[in-house]
Design a protein around this motif. Structure first.
Motif, short mmCIF file in Angstrom:
data_model
loop_
_atom_site.label_atom_id
_atom_site.label_comp_id
_atom_site.label_asym_id
_atom_site.label_seq_id
_atom_site.Cartn_x
_atom_site.Cartn_y
_atom_site.Cartn_z
N ARG A 153 0.53 -1.11 0.36
CA ARG A 153 -0.06 -0.01 0.31
C ARG A 153 0.78 1.41 -0.04
NH1 ARG A 153 -3.17 -0.97 4.01
NH2 ARG A 153 -1.25 -0.06 5.55
N THR A 154 1.47 1.54 0.31
CA THR A 154 2.82 2.37 1.21
C THR A 154 4.05 2.51 -0.67
OG1 THR A 154 2.91 2.00 3.57
CG2 THR A 154 4.51 3.36 1.96
N ALA A 156 2.83 1.19 -2.97
CA ALA A 156 2.10 2.02 -4.52
C ALA A 156 1.42 3.31 -4.40
CB ALA A 156 0.89 1.11 -4.47
N ARG A 157 1.20 3.43 -3.19
CA ARG A 157 1.21 5.73 -2.80
C ARG A 157 2.33 6.24 -3.12
NH1 ARG A 157 -1.53 4.93 2.70
NH2 ARG A 157 -3.78 4.06 2.27
N GLU A 160 2.14 6.10 -7.59
CA GLU A 160 1.39 6.60 -8.09
C GLU A 160 2.24 8.52 -7.81
OE1 GLU A 160 -1.75 8.05 -10.64
OE2 GLU A 160 -1.12 6.16 -9.43
N ARG A 161 2.34 8.83 -7.00
CA ARG A 161 2.87 9.80 -6.66
C ARG A 161 3.77 10.24 -7.56
NH1 ARG A 161 5.53 11.73 -1.05
NH2 ARG A 161 6.29 13.72 -1.76
#
Length: 184
Positions: A153-154, A156-157, A160-161
């Motif tokens: 999750r970390t 993936a964020r 994306e950023r």
């Protein structure tokens, strides 16, 4: 302030070597994470930004500095070094398939992330720009075992950023479409 700088320097003194792997590690690693993003820019421009470590600080969160060792041309076997969020990393390029695939394995870092780790970025044309697939293949070390439940999750964020930052940075390019020059 002096104590903060001393702690930052001390983080740079530890070194944790990692087992170097080959491209087949993507399929046989103990753990694998895959993230995808679309960037509204031509694949060749995206490739140039990804394969040029000197511009990563403009778009990839946490990258303070990155560079290749030695003289060009760069490609498979080239060593890339980076300082990310105060931590050092050393990587060996495993794939340099311009403008489709760029991959490296970590040979060491200043933190015990993994026993072995390979990262591969694949690019393809798509409607609206370029599709990027970032794969992390790892035999987890103590630090990664600890954060595994939140790692995907970390990251993936983060990915994306980074993709959004890259898109914005490329949009500020020169009239011929090349990425903007580093501002100094």
């Amino acid at each position: 302030m002096r104590a903060h700088r001393a702690r930052a320097r001390s983080r740079l003194t530890m070194w944790f070597p990692m087992r170097e792997v080959e491209m087949d590690f993507l399929e046989r690693a103990g753990k694998r994470w895959v993230m995808e993003a679309t960037v509204a820019a031509p694949r060749r421009d995206v490739w140039r930004a990804i394969s040029d470590p000197t511009v990563w600080h403009h778009w990839f969160p946490g990258v303070e500095r990155a560079w290749y060792e030695g003289d060009p041309p760069y490609g498979v076997g080239t060593v890339r070094k980076a300082i990310v969020a105060g931590q050092r990393m050393e990587e060996v390029m495993l794939a340099w398939d311009e403008p489709r695939r760029w991959a490296y394995c970590l040979s060491g870092a200043s933190y015990p992330l993994a026993r072995a780790q390979l990262e591969c970025t694949e690019l393809e044309d798509c409607a609206g720009g370029s599709r990027l697939r970032w794969t992390i293949a790892s035999d987890r070390g103590p630090l990664l075992w600890l954060v595994t439940p939140i790692f995907h999750r970390t990251v993936a964020r983060l990915w994306e950023r980074a993709a959004r930052n890259l898109e914005r940075w490329l949009a500020q390019g020169e009239p011929d479409g090349t990425p903007p020059r580093a501002r100094g």
